[in-house]
Design a protein around this motif. Structure first.
Motif: not given
Length: 362
Positions: A146-149, A139-140, A107-108, A248-252
């Motif tokens: 995931s999205f850089p923000c 992350f999947g 994750y780093a 973000a939760n993948k299912e959502a």
């Protein structure tokens, strides 16, 4: 005259089209999400960026898709947002994924890695250098997208109750530091502590820890670290930049209408630009205030920098040998970084080295 009539007709037609165009979100369902963040509300840069992202999502969907941000601790603790998103306790979160390298050191590469990419290089690697596919796959596996923000840029090296004059001063030093940076420093005798943002100040004040790193002058001043530690060090080598991520939760996320998915990613990408600009504007002013208040600015001694660089390369080799997911990203990431560094030495480094040392503009 015919040309004028023709242009007038186009303008009139365009106006009629604009008036008649249906609202983008017309007929779309109303959706409400909750975003758990890792930040206290006092951090108007970090938490404020999450708020701005949520507002933008609402604007882009004409109020149909609402995401409500919550400060760390309001729904779950600052370091619990990963599991809360994965398990759909909340639909999304706003965090630094380096907090979770204890779960998986890979994750780093999403959050920030020692002696790694700066903010520009991170964007280049993620969007065009193959990073996006690798990170989304990572992350999947945890039921998230995931999205850089956001990005803080290069950070400071933290606050210390005593000077760091050499490697001997690292022995037994209790330091609040997240991610792989703590594992690297432990090779040199540091005792790393992972403490949520809201608990850093009291830990320094009570002497539970001897040092703490957070972000940079603006946020560090907000949290009051200058009141409980005198020495402020540079640079924060453990993260060439710190990329903030929305999980973000993948299912959502998969259940969202296409328009809402685009709005979510667009708002995240916008904040990836805006957060860095915000920090680059506020940090110089905050550093002047801190210096004026009497803090002592220091640079890590060269022997310390050389030792932590050596410890970094050793640590990454060890992690790659034991973690296949880390190795899968590390190998192409190294190639990208070496090539990017070679280019930046040609252009950016030479110009920056000159202009940073040049006299002030008259």
């Amino acid at each position: 005259m015919k040309r004028r009539t023709f242009l007038t007709g186009i303008a009139a037609g365009a106006g009629a089209t604009a008036v008649a165009a249906p609202a983008l979100a017309q007929g779309q369902p109303s959706v409400k999400w909750r975003m758990a963040t890792s930040w206290p509300k006092s951090l108007d840069t970090m938490y404020g960026s999450a708020v701005a992202m949520c507002q933008r999502i609402s604007e882009l969907t004409e109020g149909k898709f609402e995401v409500m941000p919550f400060a760390g601790g309001e729904i779950v603790g600052a370091t619990q947002v990963f599991d809360a998103t994965k398990n759909k306790t909340v639909e999304c979160s706003h965090t630094l994924t380096s907090f979770f390298t204890g779960k998986n050191p890979a994750y780093a590469f999403d959050g920030g890695i020692a002696f790694g990419t700066n903010a520009r290089q991170q964007n280049a690697w993620y969007y065009y250098g193959g990073g996006k596919a690798l990170i989304q796959e990572l992350f999947g596996k945890e039921n998230m997208v995931s999205f850089p923000c956001g990005n803080t840029g290069v950070q400071m090296g933290g606050w210390y109750r005593k000077e760091i004059k050499g490697l001997e001063d690292l022995q037994g030093l209790k330091m609040r530091i997240a991610g792989l940076g703590g594992r690297i420093l432990s090779k040199l005798g540091v005792v790393p502590q992972q403490i949520p943002p809201g608990d850093i100040y009291p830990s320094l004040e009570r002497g539970t820890i001897d040092a703490a790193e957070w972000i940079g002058p603006y946020d560090d001043e907000k949290l009051g670290f200058n009141k409980v530690a005198k020495y402020y060090y540079t640079p924060g080598w453990w993260e060439g930049s710190a990329q903030i991520t929305t999980l973000a939760n993948k299912e959502a996320f998969d259940a969202l209408p296409p328009l809402y998915k685009v709005a979510f990613e667009t708002a995240a990408t916008e904040q990836n630009l805006m957060m860095l600009a915000n920090y680059d504007t506020k940090n110089p002013e905050a550093l002047r205030r801190l210096l004026g208040a009497g803090i002592e600015l220091r640079a890590f001694p060269q022997p310390v920098m050389e030792a932590v660089y050596k410890a970094t390369t050793e640590t990454f080799a060890e992690v790659a040998a034991s973690n296949a997911e880390f190795k899968k990203i590390y190998e192409p990431w190294k190639t990208f970084l070496n090539e990017s560094n070679a280019w930046m030495r040609v252009a950016d480094y030479r110009l920056d080295s000159f202009r940073f040392a040049a006299p002030k503009w008259p």
